[in-house]
Design an enzyme around this catalytic site. Structure first.
Site, PDB file in Angstrom:
ATOM      1  N   SER A 127       0.808  -1.220   0.000  1.00  0.00           N
ATOM      2  CA  SER A 127       0.000   0.000   0.000  1.00  0.00           C
ATOM      3  C   SER A 127       0.843   1.273   0.000  1.00  0.00           C
ATOM      4  O   SER A 127       1.905   1.329   0.628  1.00  0.00           O
ATOM      5  CB  SER A 127      -0.870  -0.003   1.260  1.00  0.00           C
ATOM      6  OG  SER A 127      -1.407   1.267   1.500  1.00  0.00           O
ATOM      7  N   GLU A 129       0.132   3.649   1.699  1.00  0.00           N
ATOM      8  CA  GLU A 129       0.144   4.077   3.110  1.00  0.00           C
ATOM      9  C   GLU A 129       1.547   3.847   3.717  1.00  0.00           C
ATOM     10  O   GLU A 129       1.915   4.504   4.690  1.00  0.00           O
ATOM     11  CB  GLU A 129      -0.936   3.313   3.882  1.00  0.00           C
ATOM     12  CG  GLU A 129      -1.086   3.656   5.350  1.00  0.00           C
ATOM     13  CD  GLU A 129      -1.692   5.034   5.656  1.00  0.00           C
ATOM     14  OE1 GLU A 129      -2.261   5.665   4.756  1.00  0.00           O
ATOM     15  OE2 GLU A 129      -1.568   5.464   6.813  1.00  0.00           O
ATOM     16  N   TYR A 151      -1.482   0.306  10.730  1.00  0.00           N
ATOM     17  CA  TYR A 151      -1.759  -0.362   9.451  1.00  0.00           C
ATOM     18  C   TYR A 151      -0.551  -0.229   8.507  1.00  0.00           C
ATOM     19  O   TYR A 151      -0.107  -1.211   7.909  1.00  0.00           O
ATOM     20  CB  TYR A 151      -3.009   0.261   8.809  1.00  0.00           C
ATOM     21  CG  TYR A 151      -3.230  -0.129   7.362  1.00  0.00           C
ATOM     22  CD1 TYR A 151      -3.848  -1.329   7.019  1.00  0.00           C
ATOM     23  CD2 TYR A 151      -2.822   0.713   6.324  1.00  0.00           C
ATOM     24  CE1 TYR A 151      -4.053  -1.686   5.685  1.00  0.00           C
ATOM     25  CE2 TYR A 151      -3.023   0.374   4.995  1.00  0.00           C
ATOM     26  CZ  TYR A 151      -3.638  -0.824   4.681  1.00  0.00           C
ATOM     27  OH  TYR A 151      -3.830  -1.168   3.364  1.00  0.00           O
TER      28      TYR A 151
END
Ligand code: NAP
Ligand code: G4F
Length: 329
Positions: A127, A129, A151
């Site tokens: 990801s 992220e 996460y």
């Protein structure tokens, strides 16, 4: 007939990917968790040809059993606790599923290959992220990772574990570093769908307003249907590798609001939107914009749906759904 096993089959990407693989003639198996998963009915309705197996990323034996049954040529690891905000309140669980779950999936594939001799190509859903407090703009495969949420940290672990299995065991294991991708199937907890649902309901007189957090954050939003094609392309390459998948265009939450409200003819949304610290994160990822040159050159991949079209598609889908539910026109 090629065979594929997908974890996270009930999620947004699991559905699009299974449709794509079925259209290509694959035998598709999907791992679903829980003894009475509420999404089972929808899954059976949308993709009746998918074979559903039960299992959980935190349970290595269940993954081994699924592999023995599916005997896949390709394993797509899409399962995760994927909501960033939730990951602060459930950091340990997120680590177990989104982080250690990747190790379980890789080990299960490795042991399956040892036991059966069958080579299985592996895809890891990494990801953007992971870029967190971004160190370069735009972000590419060489950008230093600086995750800003439990996460994000768990995804970094899964990302490097995937690379480690490729380097240690010669596994065909690829990691797709996907930027935000959305669709009418996006979970309502994510900002694009929260906005598209609210805008549809406001325009039908079913809701007065919308409460959000940080409106200044910028995201590189693409269409999930385009992004699952990139996953498949990665596993068709002779050698496994890592690829950034993005549109290269970024927008603020404010621009998302502009686009969504204008779809229903509202030019000034300020009277409808309020902000609440409840939706502001302990640490924010301020700016994501991806450089997917490598994927474009080596995979021949490019996004087809742009931001405005994506937002319109989501609002129109929610309008149709809300009209159906409420009986209003
Ligand atoms: P999603 O809609 O939240 O789907 C997540 C899936 O993971 C669901 O099917 C969920 O099952 C499953 N899952 C949760 N816990 C599990 C467990 N313990 N064992 C097995 N499966 C479990 O996510 P998505 O948007 O489709 O994203 C797919 C993957 O890409 C995720 O790994 C996500 O982190 C990653 N990713 C997404 C984006 C994006 O913008 N969408 C960008 C980059 C990376 P239930 O339905 O039973 O909860
Ligand atoms: O839609 P979001 O919750 O997505 P986020 O945090 O970017 O994560 C998504 O994309 C990642 C890829 O970069 C995936 F790995 C991850 O699994 C997930 O799919 O939030 C987007 C932005 C954030 O900056 C957030 O602070 O929207 C901002 N925001 C402002 N108000 C809000 C809200 N987000 C949500 N969910 N809800 C709000 O009320």
């Amino acid at each position: 007939m090629p065979r594929a096993l997908i974890t996270g089959i009930t999620g947004q990407d699991g559905l699009y990917l299974s449709e794509l693989l079925l259209s290509k003639g694959y035998e598709v198996y999907g791992l679903m968790r829980g003894q009475n998963n509420p999404k089972r009915e929808l899954l059976e309705q949308l993709v009746p040809d998918v074979h559903i197996l039960t299992g959980d990323l935190t349970d290595l034996a269940s993954l081994m059993r699924a592999l023995a049954e599916a005997r896949p040529d390709e394993f797509y690891n899409l399962g995760a606790i994927s909501f960033v905000a939730y990951s602060w309140e459930n950091a340990h669980l997120t680590t177990e599923v989104t982080g250690t779950g990747v190790l379980n999936a890789l080990e299960a594939v490795r042991l399956h290959t040892l036991a059966t001799g069958q080579d299985v190509r592996f895809y890891q859903a990494s990801s953007s992220e992971m870029f967190g407090k971004v160190q370069t703009v735009p972000q590419n495969e060489d950008t230093l990772l600086w995750p800003r949420s439990p996460y994000g940290v768990a995804k970094v672990y899964g990302h490097y574990m995937t690379i480690n299995f490729r380097e240690s065991y010669g596994m065909h294991a690829s990691s797709g570093v996907l930027f935000n991708h959305e669709s009418p199937r996006r979970g309502p907890e994510f900002v694009t769908r929260k906005v598209s649902q609210a805008v549809a309901r406001i325009s039908l007189g079913l809701q007065d307003g919308l409460v959000l957090g940080n409106l200044e954050a910028q995201r590189d939003w693409g269409f999930a249907g385009d992004y699952v094609e990139a996953m498949w392309l990665m596993l068709q390459q002779d050698a496994a590798d890592d690829y950034v998948i993005s549109t290269g265009v970024t927008h603020t939450i404010r621009a998302l609001l502009d686009a969504a409200f204008s779809t229903v003819g509202i030019d000034d949304w300020t009277g409808y939107v309020t902000q609440d610290p409840r939706f502001v994160r302990p640490a924010e990822v301020d700016l994501l914009v991806g450089d997917s040159t490598k994927a474009r050159e080596r995979l021949g991949w490019a996004p087809k749906v742009g931001f405005e079209e994506l937002v319109r598609m989501m609002v129109e889908s929610d309008l149709a759904e809300q009209r159906r539910i409420s009986g209003r026109s």
